[in-house]
Design an enzyme around this catalytic site. Sequence first.
Site, PDB file in Angstrom:
ATOM      1  N   PHE A  44       0.861  -1.174   0.000  1.00 11.32           N
ATOM      2  CA  PHE A  44       0.000   0.000   0.000  1.00 11.32           C
ATOM      3  C   PHE A  44       0.904   1.234   0.000  1.00 11.32           C
ATOM      4  CE2 PHE A  44      -2.981   3.014   1.943  1.00 11.32           C
ATOM      5  CZ  PHE A  44      -4.148   2.713   1.259  1.00 11.32           C
ATOM      6  N   ASP A  99       2.794  -6.053   7.627  1.00 12.78           N
ATOM      7  CA  ASP A  99       1.596  -5.232   7.734  1.00 12.78           C
ATOM      8  C   ASP A  99       0.397  -6.162   7.537  1.00 12.78           C
ATOM      9  OD1 ASP A  99      -0.581  -3.536   7.334  1.00 12.78           O
ATOM     10  OD2 ASP A  99       0.693  -1.935   6.546  1.00 12.78           O
ATOM     11  N   TYR A 150     -10.121  -0.679  11.194  1.00 15.11           N
ATOM     12  CA  TYR A 150     -11.388  -0.230  10.595  1.00 15.11           C
ATOM     13  C   TYR A 150     -11.776  -1.059   9.378  1.00 15.11           C
ATOM     14  CZ  TYR A 150      -7.827   2.326   7.985  1.00 15.11           C
ATOM     15  OH  TYR A 150      -6.704   2.645   7.280  1.00 15.11           O
ATOM     16  N   LYS A 151     -10.916  -2.008   8.971  1.00 16.64           N
ATOM     17  CA  LYS A 151     -11.260  -2.861   7.830  1.00 16.64           C
ATOM     18  C   LYS A 151     -12.001  -4.097   8.349  1.00 16.64           C
ATOM     19  CE  LYS A 151      -7.592  -0.823   5.060  1.00 16.64           C
ATOM     20  NZ  LYS A 151      -6.139  -0.808   4.774  1.00 16.64           N
ATOM     21  N   ARG A 199     -12.892  -4.091  -6.906  1.00 11.69           N
ATOM     22  CA  ARG A 199     -12.454  -4.878  -5.752  1.00 11.69           C
ATOM     23  C   ARG A 199     -13.651  -5.270  -4.887  1.00 11.69           C
ATOM     24  NH1 ARG A 199      -8.314  -2.558  -1.285  1.00 11.69           N
ATOM     25  NH2 ARG A 199     -10.119  -1.255  -0.854  1.00 11.69           N
TER      26      ARG A 199
HETATM   27  C1  LIG Z   1      -5.517   0.551   4.711  1.00  7.58           C
HETATM   28  C2  LIG Z   1      -4.038   0.527   4.753  1.00  7.58           C
HETATM   29  C3  LIG Z   1      -3.301   1.596   5.295  1.00  7.58           C
HETATM   30  C4  LIG Z   1      -3.980   2.854   5.774  1.00  7.58           C
HETATM   31  O1  LIG Z   1      -3.187   3.585   6.666  1.00  7.58           O
HETATM   32  P1  LIG Z   1      -3.861   4.658   7.637  1.00  7.58           P
HETATM   33  O2  LIG Z   1      -2.759   5.354   8.299  1.00  7.58           O
HETATM   34  O3  LIG Z   1      -4.760   3.905   8.561  1.00  7.58           O
HETATM   35  O4  LIG Z   1      -4.688   5.574   6.786  1.00  7.58           O
HETATM   36  C5  LIG Z   1      -1.931   1.459   5.372  1.00  7.58           C
HETATM   37  N1  LIG Z   1      -1.302   0.349   4.931  1.00  7.58           N
HETATM   38  C6  LIG Z   1      -1.979  -0.685   4.382  1.00  7.58           C
HETATM   39  C7  LIG Z   1      -1.248  -1.888   3.906  1.00  7.58           C
HETATM   40  C8  LIG Z   1      -3.358  -0.621   4.259  1.00  7.58           C
HETATM   41  O5  LIG Z   1      -4.031  -1.620   3.695  1.00  7.58           O
END
Ligand SMILES: *Cc1c(COP(=O)(O)O)cnc(C)c1O
Length: 397
Positions: free
Chosen positions: A113, A184, A209-210, A356
């Site tokens: 990400f 992660d 939050y996911k 998705r």
């Molecule tokens: C959703 C996601 C994020 C989001 O980061 P935030 O700081 O919570 O906005 C970061 N890394 C990955 C791999 C994600 O899937």
Amino acid sequence: MTDFTKTRQQFHLPEGLIYLDGNSLGPMPVCAQAAAKRVIAEEWSKMLIGGWNKAGWMHLPMQLGDRIGRLIGAPAGSVVTGDTLSIKVYQALASALELNPDRKTVLSDNGNFPTDLYMADGLLKSLNGGHQLKVVDPEAVESHIDETIAVVMLTEVDYRSGRLHDMAAITGKAHSAGAVMIWDLAHSAGALPVDLAASNAEFAIGCTYKYLNGGPGAPAFIYVRPDLADKVRPALSGWLGHEAPFAFDLDYRPGAGVERMRVGTPPVIQMAVLDAALGVWDGVDMADIRTRSIELSQRFIELVEAGTDKAQLASPRDPAARGSQVSFRFAEGYAAMQALIAQNVVGDFRAPDIMRFGFCPLYNTLEDVAQAAGILCEIIETGSWDKPEFRKRQAVT
Ligand SMILES: *Cc1c(COP(=O)(O)O)cnc(C)c1O
């Protein structure tokens, strides 16, 4: 056996909506509303500052960490919540680099990400110590792990394709080359079984939050392997990670264990909501989640492929190589997704052409999947996505 009829009843899902976007923002558990109300009306309003002690607000970050730990194979006391995932990426990487001071390369992949890569880039620039970030194809990660790599930093499940890295194999390879491992788990926690302790990885991070349904802006988490938790130096040395925050010493001394990864004042209202949301997981077996998740995603792939050949599967076909999401490539994927949402089926779009769909056994059923696939195929086959209102780009896709 997990009772998925019961778990579905624990979510508030608007009538008629098929929600396949819990991999981006989980839906609201019914109990969240009462939890938010309680913390505001009974705790904040009546206890004021006393809430930190009387309502136990100060201990929420560790308590929530333990509840999450159960879902990711982390022992009690090894996970703490707070901040956002981007911040936790920074913290984990900064501490990891200090465990390997003679090496200068951080290895990641281009399926990560972007914020993880951005945060790494920012940290390495600030360190100004000749570090570099090496970003390779996901399939090439293992072959790039060698004695020059300080830290391997990967997201287990690719946010676009759902491709799953082999956590045990890559961690083993990293360790045999003397590299530190950071995972992660943003698309893993609550999506599939994770055995963090068995992987032996030094650090893990993730958001809530996911698949954990903690609500928009819910705090992130960080895991530090217990044998290192008293040794790592927190780069973000905030007062709540101090050994004695209320001594108000002028010098920083890290607190005991993973609690040193706390930074500042926790978001109590959001944490109360997350605490309630984690209650939904009581009695849920992650092995059952995985079995049902594969059933849902396989059925979706079969039905979409039977209904149209205009969209191509962008996820691994082998369910063992996939997280809990399925993606299809379609050149006009953005407009097609808007058309789908207009028909009450919610997935999302990731540039340039990925549609998705996340599958969450806690509330998604095989009927949801069949309906969603039917509507998607109809939109694509008839071209009903081709309308100006569906092409209009919004800020969040
Ligand atoms: C959703 C996601 C994020 C989001 O980061 P935030 O700081 O919570 O906005 C970061 N890394 C990955 C791999 C994600 O899937």
